[in-house]
Motif scaffolding. Sequence first.
Motif, short mmCIF file in Angstrom:
data_model
loop_
_atom_site.label_atom_id
_atom_site.label_comp_id
_atom_site.label_asym_id
_atom_site.label_seq_id
_atom_site.Cartn_x
_atom_site.Cartn_y
_atom_site.Cartn_z
N TYR A 97 0.82 -1.21 0.00
CA TYR A 97 0.00 0.00 0.00
C TYR A 97 0.86 1.26 0.00
CZ TYR A 97 0.76 1.26 4.92
OH TYR A 97 1.31 1.67 6.10
N SER A 98 2.06 1.18 0.58
CA SER A 98 2.94 2.36 0.64
C SER A 98 3.45 2.76 -0.74
CB SER A 98 4.12 2.08 1.56
OG SER A 98 4.83 0.92 1.16
N ASP A 99 3.31 1.88 -1.74
CA ASP A 99 3.75 2.21 -3.10
C ASP A 99 2.94 3.36 -3.68
OD1 ASP A 99 5.58 0.18 -2.92
OD2 ASP A 99 4.34 -1.29 -3.97
N LEU A 100 1.82 3.67 -3.04
CA LEU A 100 0.98 4.77 -3.53
C LEU A 100 1.67 6.12 -3.33
CD1 LEU A 100 -1.92 5.57 -4.57
CD2 LEU A 100 -2.52 5.87 -2.17
N PHE A 101 2.52 6.22 -2.32
CA PHE A 101 3.11 7.51 -1.96
C PHE A 101 4.51 7.62 -2.55
CE2 PHE A 101 0.19 6.11 1.38
CZ PHE A 101 -0.77 7.12 1.29
N VAL A 102 4.57 8.06 -3.80
CA VAL A 102 5.85 8.20 -4.50
C VAL A 102 6.60 9.42 -4.01
CG1 VAL A 102 6.93 8.41 -6.77
CG2 VAL A 102 4.83 7.05 -6.50
N PHE A 103 5.87 10.49 -3.69
CA PHE A 103 6.48 11.76 -3.27
C PHE A 103 6.09 12.09 -1.84
CE2 PHE A 103 5.64 11.93 -7.86
CZ PHE A 103 6.91 12.19 -8.36
N ASP A 104 6.77 13.06 -1.27
CA ASP A 104 6.45 13.52 0.08
C ASP A 104 5.19 14.36 0.11
OD1 ASP A 104 8.68 12.25 1.14
OD2 ASP A 104 9.98 13.98 0.82
N LEU A 105 5.01 15.21 -0.91
CA LEU A 105 3.83 16.06 -0.98
C LEU A 105 2.64 15.29 -1.56
CD1 LEU A 105 5.10 19.55 -2.20
CD2 LEU A 105 4.16 18.98 0.06
N THR B 19 -3.60 6.29 -12.95
CA THR B 19 -4.83 5.50 -12.85
C THR B 19 -5.73 5.73 -14.05
OG1 THR B 19 -4.75 5.58 -10.43
CG2 THR B 19 -6.87 5.05 -11.45
N PHE B 20 -5.89 6.99 -14.44
CA PHE B 20 -6.75 7.29 -15.58
C PHE B 20 -6.22 6.63 -16.85
CE2 PHE B 20 -7.87 9.98 -19.24
CZ PHE B 20 -9.25 9.91 -19.16
N VAL B 21 -4.93 6.73 -17.08
CA VAL B 21 -4.33 6.14 -18.28
C VAL B 21 -4.50 4.62 -18.27
CG1 VAL B 21 -2.17 5.72 -19.51
CG2 VAL B 21 -2.69 8.01 -18.68
N LEU B 22 -4.24 3.99 -17.13
CA LEU B 22 -4.33 2.53 -17.06
C LEU B 22 -5.77 2.04 -17.18
CD1 LEU B 22 -1.70 1.67 -14.29
CD2 LEU B 22 -1.44 1.62 -16.78
N VAL B 23 -6.69 2.75 -16.55
CA VAL B 23 -8.10 2.36 -16.67
C VAL B 23 -8.58 2.55 -18.11
CG1 VAL B 23 -10.46 2.99 -16.01
CG2 VAL B 23 -8.68 2.80 -14.26
N ILE C 3 5.23 -5.65 -17.77
CA ILE C 3 6.20 -4.58 -18.06
C ILE C 3 6.61 -3.86 -16.78
CG2 ILE C 3 6.50 -2.36 -19.23
CD1 ILE C 3 4.69 -3.40 -21.46
N GLY C 4 5.63 -3.62 -15.87
CA GLY C 4 5.93 -2.93 -14.62
C GLY C 4 6.86 -3.72 -13.73
N LEU C 5 6.64 -5.03 -13.64
CA LEU C 5 7.50 -5.88 -12.82
C LEU C 5 8.89 -6.02 -13.43
CD1 LEU C 5 4.93 -8.67 -11.87
CD2 LEU C 5 5.87 -6.94 -10.35
N LEU C 6 8.92 -6.26 -14.73
CA LEU C 6 10.21 -6.43 -15.40
C LEU C 6 11.00 -5.14 -15.36
CD1 LEU C 6 11.57 -8.80 -16.91
CD2 LEU C 6 10.80 -7.74 -19.04
N LYS D 230 6.35 0.95 -9.40
CA LYS D 230 5.67 0.30 -8.28
C LYS D 230 4.20 0.75 -8.21
CE LYS D 230 9.55 -0.52 -5.11
NZ LYS D 230 9.26 -1.94 -4.84
N LEU D 231 3.98 2.03 -8.47
CA LEU D 231 2.61 2.55 -8.46
C LEU D 231 1.80 1.92 -9.59
CD1 LEU D 231 0.42 4.45 -7.47
CD2 LEU D 231 1.46 6.28 -8.84
N VAL D 232 2.40 1.77 -10.76
CA VAL D 232 1.73 1.12 -11.88
C VAL D 232 1.37 -0.32 -11.54
CG1 VAL D 232 2.08 0.24 -14.23
CG2 VAL D 232 2.73 2.59 -13.67
N VAL D 233 2.31 -1.04 -10.94
CA VAL D 233 2.07 -2.44 -10.56
C VAL D 233 0.97 -2.52 -9.51
CG1 VAL D 233 3.09 -4.45 -9.41
CG2 VAL D 233 4.36 -3.25 -11.20
N LEU D 234 1.02 -1.64 -8.51
CA LEU D 234 0.00 -1.64 -7.47
C LEU D 234 -1.39 -1.42 -8.06
CD1 LEU D 234 -0.89 -1.55 -4.47
CD2 LEU D 234 -0.41 0.90 -4.51
N ASP D 235 -1.52 -0.42 -8.89
CA ASP D 235 -2.81 -0.09 -9.50
C ASP D 235 -3.32 -1.26 -10.35
OD1 ASP D 235 -4.61 2.52 -10.33
OD2 ASP D 235 -4.40 1.10 -11.98
#
Length: 406
Positions: free
Chosen positions: A145-153, A165-169, A232-235, A251-256
């Motif tokens: 779940y922490s993969d969601l937070f790529v940045f501090d802000l 998310t929009f692109v992947l959906v 592709i995301g894992l590789l 990681k965010l792509v894989v999580l989503d």
Amino acid sequence: MEITYRTVVSLKQLAIRKDQKHYIVEDVINGEFYEMPEVCIVAIELLNQSKPLNDVEKELLHRYPEEDIDLSDFISQLLELNLVSKINGEEVLKSIVQKEQSGYSWIPKNLGSFFFPSFSSYLYLALLFASIGLLLYNPALFPRYSDLFVFDLMLQNIVVVLIITFVLVLLHEFGHVLAVRSEGLPAKIEVGHRLFLVVLETDMSHVWKLPAEKRNKLYLAGMYFDSVVLFIGLLGQMFTSENALLVGLLKLVVLDTFIRLVYQAAVFMKTDLYYVIENRTGCYNLMENGRNFLARWLPFLRVPQTETFAGEERFVRAYSSFYLVGVVLTIAITGYYYVPQMVFAVNHIMIPGFLEPVTSLRFWDSVVFLLQILFVSGLLIYSWSKKYRFSRKKSTSDSKAYESVQ
């Protein structure tokens, strides 16, 4: 208009196709599809010969002596479904809403066939199994779940998450669109919901024009595209470990993508896998019948009664088990991924941000986060209200006439 045994009923233009167990009847003008048993099809054929209802009923009783024929009830159902055009030569005034037939027709059929040739299912499934192999080989790749937070802000996280998310959906839905176009049929993408989740969904009602063996590929097309993204995301993580930002985005792509794939098993929400199960079993009202079966022990699940055809009981019982598994799986994923994400974001970002001065960047970071929650909630309310309004008018385009002349 009074209907008697001397009444002659004329039907609208209908296209009838044999399906796995029964028949699919298409209202050519409105683009609606209904499932009906053989006795109903024979009744329609006799009505199309301009025979009075008395003669039609006699013929049905002769052909089906063991059936409890109630022709007047069947005619009432046809009127309710807006399938009757004339009664004794007099027009039946009904609203005609012709469905849009040109959804994404600008996409050439050849392009759809390029992504979905005859062997495409084996290729996409091979990529999915390859992704599972990568996760087993390197468990560190498993999404958290922490993969969601790529940045501090949070502002940066929100922008990145929304875009990815929009692109992947959209990619998932265009998988369905391309698969549908490979068969030369129209499709369109709409906003919908699954429980409390706002989703894009592809209207594929025209797949009922195809035989059952061709529909599964169209239902699974979105998951096929997801399997490519997941691989592709894992590789990519294995070969870009030195670039922290790129690894974080992967990681965010894989999580989503992982969550989207797992949620397909929640068949109680009518996911892509739900329609595959319906198609394989030939039972096109599994969710409703399954909920009513479970309502014996869980009364709050009960929905308006639908008919279960002979031989479907075992599929309904099996689906009921999948239904319960899906509920547990959804709760588990929500508890493992979404709840910790929300708690973390509220406690560490939104609340501290609102305690900062108005001129602070973190204050406006919290404002954007709150606006995102309100925006998604608004979309969800819109989807719920749209479904409610539509259900009050008539059944959805993939609904079937499960009532027979019995």
